[in-house]
Design an enzyme around this catalytic site. Structure first.
Site, PDB file in Angstrom:
ATOM      1  N   GLU A 116    -101.120  68.998  26.923  1.00  0.00           N
ATOM      2  CA  GLU A 116    -100.154  68.146  27.730  1.00  0.00           C
ATOM      3  C   GLU A 116     -99.869  66.902  27.297  1.00  0.00           C
ATOM      4  OE1 GLU A 116    -100.128  68.855  31.949  1.00  0.00           O
ATOM      5  OE2 GLU A 116     -98.917  70.583  31.807  1.00  0.00           O
ATOM      6  N   HIS A 236     -89.956  62.677  37.031  1.00  0.00           N
ATOM      7  CA  HIS A 236     -89.997  63.666  35.869  1.00  0.00           C
ATOM      8  C   HIS A 236     -88.632  63.793  35.178  1.00  0.00           C
ATOM      9  CE1 HIS A 236     -90.818  67.446  34.050  1.00  0.00           C
ATOM     10  NE2 HIS A 236     -92.047  67.485  34.484  1.00  0.00           N
ATOM     11  N   ARG A 282     -93.818  60.665  29.376  1.00  0.00           N
ATOM     12  CA  ARG A 282     -92.652  60.888  30.322  1.00  0.00           C
ATOM     13  C   ARG A 282     -92.111  59.801  30.649  1.00  0.00           C
ATOM     14  NH1 ARG A 282     -95.645  64.208  35.454  1.00  0.00           N
ATOM     15  NH2 ARG A 282     -95.774  65.911  34.122  1.00  0.00           N
ATOM     16  N   HIS A 343     -90.730  62.536  41.250  1.00  0.00           N
ATOM     17  CA  HIS A 343     -91.664  63.549  40.951  1.00  0.00           C
ATOM     18  C   HIS A 343     -93.025  63.302  41.747  1.00  0.00           C
ATOM     19  CE1 HIS A 343     -93.432  66.973  39.054  1.00  0.00           C
ATOM     20  NE2 HIS A 343     -94.273  66.279  38.542  1.00  0.00           N
ATOM     21  N   ARG A 378     -99.206  58.246  36.460  1.00  0.00           N
ATOM     22  CA  ARG A 378    -100.296  59.336  36.402  1.00  0.00           C
ATOM     23  C   ARG A 378    -100.307  60.144  35.144  1.00  0.00           C
ATOM     24  NH1 ARG A 378     -98.968  65.132  38.407  1.00  0.00           N
ATOM     25  NH2 ARG A 378     -97.018  64.859  37.524  1.00  0.00           N
TER      26      ARG A 378
END
Ligand SMILES: Cc1cc2nc3c(=O)[nH]c(=O)nc-3n(C[C@H](O)[C@H](O)[C@H](O)COP(=O)(O)OP(=O)(O)OC[C@H]3O[C@@H](n4cnc5c(N)ncnc54)[C@H](O)[C@@H]3O)c2cc1C
Length: 507
Positions: A116, A236, A282, A343, A378
């Site tokens: 990821e 997100h 992200r 998110h 994160r």
């Protein structure tokens, strides 16, 4: 008011992955009560798609995982906590497998690891794209079979009970609850664990379940705990947008497999924002989509993975395919309407890796806690891991405490708070969410934050007799705005246009 004072050894407020990991790791001689505000399935843990990060490949190392986590956290992680948690990942995975979680495997029986954004290695264990469902189902079954666990659905903690010391010094001795039948009662406990998850519901668009209203944060703060890093709300980039609402998450693994972000006219735009295009981190992708939506007056952009065959999509993304199909979108032939939404709360209640807070006998674990693992942002798939590691560690810490038979629970509590049966104002809740999106959203400014602070202060002064849920949200929003005002820089998930970074100026 029910005046009975029932007791339990350990009260766990929240039945997601963190709460259930703790419950299953406590010694069987302890009586444990596990609460879920709504149905058990209504939690972020059950909804997680991607997976759990763990060093399980011979070519990988904890040092590399630590490094990737520190980079994502933009220099604001607590390196000792990062190392402590990530070292426990293989043991946490073995524990989950021991509970029968059906992770996806290779032909030779080893765990299939995917990659990821932000991870330099393949280290994400998963169960197709429904990891959370697989983990949650297995652990809930295990909890239901334990005779020392009492599981209560539709039961909400409203406030923490403390002994005579009161906020800051008084040990936590349980919680004030609203039961499934609407009655209220106190439940006394030797140890209380907050595992209430996140707070995405303070925004109008979120991937989080309806239960994620920040209750644990507000209760802990009122009991004297310090909250930290609240300004780092991770958005997100790609939530499915249906009729102006977030209808679910579209995993970033799609972009990893070549899905492209486009304007409705088919034009790609990510290269205008970052040379890594769709594979940029992200927060950069979320800000880029946000900027394009603002510039073109759009409610969403398109994510297109229709270059992949139907059979490939069915094999790799059955969950996303089913989610979109339920809304009439065939991802094998149509683009997916997506927009960023709230998110993950990187900050929370200050706690160590064992979940210990500054209030004696009160623990905080999982997303509600702030251990320093995430810093300003994160790293994907580190959060489910944190839930398991902290749940097990908190249980172990509690098991190590002497079970003092002369321990006295107090019966003359002060009412911890007023207004449990106060007015709930859905109008104000909606206005509150809009205020947070407008002024405390993906891109903030000093003026906007000051406006939000002013409005929140006004509501808090005007609304004396309000429901616990709304009061919790007002408290959490106020604390978050103040944290954002104090952070006089743009870093990680906190972006303030008055403090542009080089990257923001270049875009
Ligand atoms: C759609 C989605 C996908 C995600 N995908 C991933 C992923 O692939 N990998 C990853 O690492 N992370 C992922 N995350 C993040 C991760 O799922 C969460 O951080 C994690 O599940 C949080 O677990 P938790 O146990 O702390 O809280 P939750 O699982 O949210 O559980 C919270 C519990 O607290 C209860 N509760 C709340 N308030 C009260 C109250 N007042 N009284 C009683 N009970 C209360 C709720 O009912 C619930 O039982 C995802 C999150 C979402 C929303």
């Amino acid at each position: 008011m029910n005046s009975k004072l029932p007791m339990t050894d350990v009260l766990i407020i929240g039945a997601g992955l963190a709460g259930m990991s703790a419950a299953l790791s406590l010694p069987p001689q302890l009586r444990v009560t596990l609460l879920s505000k709504s149905r058990f399935e209504e939690c972020a843990s059950a909804w997680a798609q991607g997976g759990i990060a763990a060093v399980l490949d011979a070519g990988d190392s904890v040092a590399k995982h630590v490094q990737d986590t520190l980079i994502a956290g933009a220099g604001l992680c607590d390196e000792a906590a990062v190392r402590q948690i990530l070292e426990q990942a293989p043991a946490a995975m073995a524990w989950l497998q021991g509970h029968g979680v059906p992770f996806s495997c290779n032909a030779d029986g080893s765990l299939h690891l995917t990659r990821e954004g932000g991870h330099g290695q393949r280290r994400i264990a998963h169960a197709a794209d429904r990891t959370g469902h697989a983990v949650h189902t297995a652990l809930l079954q295990a909890c239901q079979s334990r005779s020392n666990l009492t599981l209560l659905e539709n039961t909400a903690a409203l406030a923490l009970l403390q002994d005579a010391g009161g906020p800051c010094t008084g040990a936590c001795t349980g919680a004030w609850l609203r039961m499934a039948d609407g009655s209220e009662q106190q439940l006394q406990a030797r140890h209380t664990i907050l595992a209430t998850g996140g707070m995405g519901q303070i925004y109008p668009y979120t991937t989080n379940p309806g239960t994620a209203t920040g209750d644990g944060l507000a209760m802990a703060w009122r009991a004297g705990c310090r909250l930290q890093d609240l300004e780092f709300m991770q958005f997100h980039p790609t939530a499915l947008q249906i009729n102006g609402k977030a209808a679910g998450l579209v995993s970033e693994a799609l972009r990893g497999e070549g899905a492209l972000l486009k304007l409705p006219n088919g034009e790609r735009f990510m290269l205008r924002h970052d040379e890594r295009a769709e594979l940029a981190p992200r927060d950069i992708v979320a800000r880029a989509i946000w900027a394009e939506m603002a510039e073109h007056g759009l409610a969403y952009v398109h994510l297109d993975i229709s270059h992949q065959s139907r059979s490939w999509l069915e094999q790799h993304f059955p969950g996303v395919m089913a989610l979109c199909a339920a809304h009439g979108i065939d991802i094998a032939s149509q683009p997916i309407p997506v927009a960023p939404c709230a998110h993950y709360a990187c900050g929370g209640i200050q706690a160590d890796v064992d979940g210990r807070t500054e209030v004696p006998q009160l623990y905080a674990i999982g997303e509600v806690a702030r251990t320093g693992l995430h810093g300003a942002n994160r790293l994907a798939s580190n959060s489910l891991l944190e839930c398991v590691v902290m749940g097990r560690a908190a249980a172990q810490h509690i098991a190590g405490q002497p079970l003092d038979s002369s321990y006295k629970l107090h019966s003359n509590y002060r009412n911890p708070d007023n207004g449990f049966s106060g007015k709930s104002s859905s109008n104000i809740e909606q206005e509150l969410r809009q205020l947070m999106l407008t002024h405390v959203g993906i891109v903030r400014s000093n003026q906007g934050l000051a406006r939000a602070a002013e409005q929140l202060a006004l509501w808090r002064a005007q609304l004396q007799d309000i429901d616990a849920a709304l009061r919790n949200q007002l408290d959490v929003c106020t604390l978050m705005v103040h944290a954002a005002l104090q952070r006089q820089q743009s870093v990680g998930a906190h972006c303030n246009s008055d403090y542009p970074t080089r990257e923001m100026l270049a875009a």
